[in-house]
Design an enzyme around this catalytic site. Structure first.
Site, mmCIF file in Angstrom:
data_model
loop_
_atom_site.group_PDB
_atom_site.id
_atom_site.type_symbol
_atom_site.label_atom_id
_atom_site.label_comp_id
_atom_site.label_asym_id
_atom_site.label_seq_id
_atom_site.Cartn_x
_atom_site.Cartn_y
_atom_site.Cartn_z
ATOM 1 N N LYS A 94 -11.452 -0.214 6.446
ATOM 2 C CA LYS A 94 -10.209 -0.067 7.198
ATOM 3 C C LYS A 94 -10.570 0.451 8.597
ATOM 4 O O LYS A 94 -11.383 1.376 8.722
ATOM 5 C CB LYS A 94 -9.307 0.936 6.473
ATOM 6 C CG LYS A 94 -8.014 1.303 7.178
ATOM 7 C CD LYS A 94 -7.258 2.314 6.319
ATOM 8 C CE LYS A 94 -5.948 2.736 6.958
ATOM 9 N NZ LYS A 94 -5.198 3.678 6.091
ATOM 10 N N GLU A 149 0.884 -1.169 0.000
ATOM 11 C CA GLU A 149 0.000 0.000 0.000
ATOM 12 C C GLU A 149 0.917 1.213 0.000
ATOM 13 O O GLU A 149 1.525 1.554 1.018
ATOM 14 C CB GLU A 149 -0.908 0.015 1.221
ATOM 15 C CG GLU A 149 -1.812 1.243 1.283
ATOM 16 C CD GLU A 149 -2.551 1.394 2.605
ATOM 17 O OE1 GLU A 149 -2.729 2.558 3.052
ATOM 18 O OE2 GLU A 149 -2.947 0.379 3.194
ATOM 19 N N ARG A 199 1.783 10.166 0.661
ATOM 20 C CA ARG A 199 2.405 11.060 1.630
ATOM 21 C C ARG A 199 3.694 11.654 1.078
ATOM 22 O O ARG A 199 4.359 12.434 1.756
ATOM 23 C CB ARG A 199 2.691 10.319 2.938
ATOM 24 C CG ARG A 199 1.425 9.795 3.625
ATOM 25 C CD ARG A 199 1.742 9.049 4.896
ATOM 26 N NE ARG A 199 0.547 8.440 5.478
ATOM 27 C CZ ARG A 199 0.549 7.679 6.551
ATOM 28 N NH1 ARG A 199 1.693 7.429 7.176
ATOM 29 N NH2 ARG A 199 -0.573 7.156 7.010
#
Length: 207
Positions: free
Chosen positions: A129, A41, A45
């Site tokens: 999630k 994943e 960022r």
């Protein structure tokens, strides 16, 4: 989504990566695959996130690749163009969920309370999630949610080798997201042997 959940559940631990230099993505992906974690994943960022995803996809067409920390439509488009298999967001943004559904890409949004779970279900989602897992009540909170709702979860945020068994023991947890096996400093400093050792250690933890 059923097929995606099956694939993720077979891997059990999903490496959550913030990669600053896309030229290192292929080497990192190779280490993940060779040491038993054929999944990543890659989070938005860093500025090189989309290119890192594309480099991984080009080098390893069968690798399971997700885009993480997806916050807007532009990032959804970038992720799809890079060839990812699924989208992960830290929170539940109905606009982003609907956009992913329109574009035909699976999304696993973050939730951490009953109201958000119900909102996700209204959007047709059953795979979520649980984030941030530990600050949101950890295993006890997740057990309370899974006792009520017919959804499955991927807890992320504070998951470590010390508590991962507690999370994975919950029947409705199909996988966990973790960062401990892909620390930024090892990637930045090209410490590939150390990274390989950490990734390989995940399989021993899960035995």
């Amino acid at each position: 989504m059923i097929n995606l959940c099956k694939q993720l559940s077979e891997i059990k631990v999903i490496p959550v990566i913030a990669i600053k230099d896309a030229t290192k993505a292929v080497k990192l992906a190779e280490i993940l695959i060779d040491n038993g974690l054929p999944c990543a994943e890659v989070t938005f960022r860093t500025e090189d996130a989309a290119l890192a995803m594309k480099n991984m996809r080009d080098a390893f067409p069968s690798m399971l690749i997700g885009a993480g920390t997806v916050l807007n439509k532009k990032q959804v488009d970038l992720a799809i163009d890079a060839g990812v298999d699924f989208i992960v967001s830290p929170g539940l943004n109905p606009t982003i969920v609907k956009y992913c559904q329109q574009r035909g890409i699976e999304i696993i949004p973050g939730v951490n309370n009953p109201s958000l779970v119900e909102e996700a279900m209204e959007l047709g989602l059953k795979t979520l999630k649980f984030f941030p897992a530990e600050p949101s009540g950890g295993v006890n909170m997740l057990k309370a949610l899974t006792a009520v709702y017919p959804v499955t979860f991927m807890p992320t945020g504070g998951v470590t080798p010390k508590n991962i068994h507690d999370y994975l023991s919950i029947p409705k947890v199909f996988a966990c997201g973790g960062t401990w096996m892909v620390p930024n400093d090892l990637i930045d400093n090209n410490q590939w042997d150390e990274l390989a050792s950490l990734v390989k250690g995940v399989s021993s933890i899960l035995r």
